[in-house]
Write a protein that holds these residues in place. Structure first.
Motif, mmCIF file in Angstrom:
data_model
loop_
_atom_site.group_PDB
_atom_site.id
_atom_site.type_symbol
_atom_site.label_atom_id
_atom_site.label_comp_id
_atom_site.label_asym_id
_atom_site.label_seq_id
_atom_site.Cartn_x
_atom_site.Cartn_y
_atom_site.Cartn_z
ATOM 1 N N ILE A 122 -2.878 59.215 28.966
ATOM 2 C CA ILE A 122 -2.472 57.820 28.794
ATOM 3 C C ILE A 122 -1.335 57.439 29.741
ATOM 4 O O ILE A 122 -0.819 56.316 29.665
ATOM 5 N N ALA A 123 -0.933 58.345 30.621
ATOM 6 C CA ALA A 123 0.221 58.107 31.490
ATOM 7 C C ALA A 123 -0.092 58.438 32.940
ATOM 8 O O ALA A 123 -0.980 59.239 33.229
ATOM 9 N N VAL A 124 0.653 57.796 33.844
ATOM 10 C CA VAL A 124 0.616 58.190 35.256
ATOM 11 C C VAL A 124 1.987 58.625 35.753
ATOM 12 O O VAL A 124 2.127 59.123 36.863
ATOM 13 N N GLY A 125 3.019 58.435 34.929
ATOM 14 C CA GLY A 125 4.358 58.852 35.302
ATOM 15 C C GLY A 125 5.365 58.411 34.267
ATOM 16 O O GLY A 125 5.024 57.731 33.291
ATOM 17 N N GLY A 126 6.619 58.809 34.483
ATOM 18 C CA GLY A 126 7.670 58.465 33.536
ATOM 19 C C GLY A 126 8.984 58.179 34.227
ATOM 20 O O GLY A 126 9.272 58.729 35.296
ATOM 21 N N VAL A 127 9.780 57.300 33.622
ATOM 22 C CA VAL A 127 11.138 57.009 34.072
ATOM 23 C C VAL A 127 12.077 57.341 32.923
ATOM 24 O O VAL A 127 11.952 56.775 31.828
ATOM 25 N N LEU A 128 12.988 58.271 33.159
ATOM 26 C CA LEU A 128 13.920 58.726 32.132
ATOM 27 C C LEU A 128 15.316 58.215 32.469
ATOM 28 O O LEU A 128 15.863 58.536 33.528
ATOM 29 N N ILE A 129 15.890 57.427 31.572
ATOM 30 C CA ILE A 129 17.226 56.863 31.782
ATOM 31 C C ILE A 129 18.187 57.509 30.794
ATOM 32 O O ILE A 129 18.098 57.286 29.593
ATOM 33 N N ASN A 130 19.075 58.358 31.304
ATOM 34 C CA ASN A 130 20.047 59.063 30.460
ATOM 35 C C ASN A 130 19.362 59.685 29.248
ATOM 36 O O ASN A 130 19.644 59.353 28.101
ATOM 37 N N SER A 131 18.455 60.598 29.520
ATOM 38 C CA SER A 131 17.619 61.176 28.472
ATOM 39 C C SER A 131 18.435 61.961 27.444
ATOM 40 O O SER A 131 19.319 62.748 27.801
ATOM 41 N N ALA A 132 18.103 61.743 26.174
ATOM 42 C CA ALA A 132 18.683 62.552 25.102
ATOM 43 C C ALA A 132 18.077 63.951 25.145
ATOM 44 O O ALA A 132 16.967 64.146 25.648
ATOM 45 N N GLY A 133 18.814 64.910 24.594
ATOM 46 C CA GLY A 133 18.301 66.273 24.525
ATOM 47 C C GLY A 133 17.521 66.544 23.254
ATOM 48 O O GLY A 133 16.816 67.546 23.148
#
Length: 296
Positions: A122-133
């Motif tokens: 369902i995805a082609v990529g991701g953008v992570l902004i200050n990702s939580a752990g």
């Protein structure tokens, strides 16, 4: 920072029923779909400075309030990352149906990473902004003193009597503003509008129970566990003054990039935990530039 006029477009909210719960969402624009996922305590409106700009750049932008937050129902359930992953998968199949770029901040970034790793269909990529752990801290991530403090705090939150007291203290507008001052570098970005975005949903029936459930929930998988299973491109944006999830957390993505994974890391100078809201022009430009490079 001056916010351009397109950021002031009104976000029209819609309602979708998921497992008998009301889920609020918005959609704007046309083109390659983007799915925006907010962090803890936030909602669609935390993306108000991003959605119109991304839509005007030629993308179909979806954003939703996760179950328990914003205008979505405050369900009395045991919350977990798995619950929200199932919600996002079902939302995709109901409304999107074309592989999307998942864009998240904080917990939303971790959800985006899970989707990209475990559900690449369902995805082609991701953008992570200050990702939580994680949804919460793991015991080994805390020093002994903080570990004892957090265990005691969680007991207070989980207790029906003391939990209400703690929640009502934390959700006061003055306390929300003080918390935002800790995680935003630019105090001018902490507006009355932003405080209201976080405060208003806390007045909903069931909000305190959601707060207790999430704060005492298991943390879920860590980025270190998930990242080796990612085979799609990632853009990692990180406010370099974030006290909650320090930019040192980007090191694992840097190492993965050196090992051949398609990962681009962009530090955001003089920004805290929510750079998409604090310095939206910089974040919007970085996302659009990366999307253009990938030619989706």
């Amino acid at each position: 920072m001056t916010i351009s006029t397109e950021n002031k477009q009104i976000l029209e909210k819609q309602v979708w029923t998921w497992q008998d719960y009301k889920i609020q969402y918005t959609v704007m624009g046309s083109g390659q779909p983007l799915v925006l996922i907010h962090g803890f305590g936030a909602s669609i409106s935390h993306w108000r400075k991003n959605i119109p700009v991304l839509a005007n750049a030629g993308y179909r932008v979806f954003a939703l309030d996760l179950l328990g937050f914003g205008g979505s129902d405050k369900a009395d359930i045991d919350y977990s990352m798995d619950v929200w992953v199932e919600l996002l998968k079902d939302f995709y199949h109901a409304h999107i149906q074309t592989p999307a770029i998942f864009i998240g901040n904080s917990i939303g970034a971790l959800l985006s990473l899970i989707i990209v790793a475990k559900h690449p269909e369902i995805a082609v990529g991701g953008v992570l902004i200050n990702s939580a752990g994680g949804l919460s801290h793991r015991p080994h991530e805390l020093n002994p003193v903080l570990r004892i403090f957090m265990a005691a705090f969680n007991k207070l939150v989980a207790n029906p009597v003391t939990g209400k007291f703690v929640f009502n203290r934390i959700r006061q507008k003055s306390q929300i503003r003080r918390t935002l001052y800790q995680v935003y570098c630019d105090r001018n970005a902490v507006t009355d509008e932003l405080v209201d975005i976080l405060y208003t949903p806390s007045c909903d029936s069931g909000a305190q129970q959601v707060f207790a459930s999430i704060l005492t929930a298991p943390p879920g998988p860590s980025p270190e566990e998930i990242l080796p299973n990612v085979n799609l491109p990632l853009l990692v944006l990180w406010g370099d003054k974030d006290p909650w999830t320090p930019i040192t957390g980007a090191k694992i993505y840097e190492e993965a990039g050196k090992n051949g994974q398609d990962i681009q890391i962009v530090p955001i100078p003089n920004a805290g935990h929510c750079p998409h809201d604090e310095v939206p022009d910089i974040v919007n430009h970085a996302i659009i530039d990366w999307l253009t490079q990938k030619n989706w």
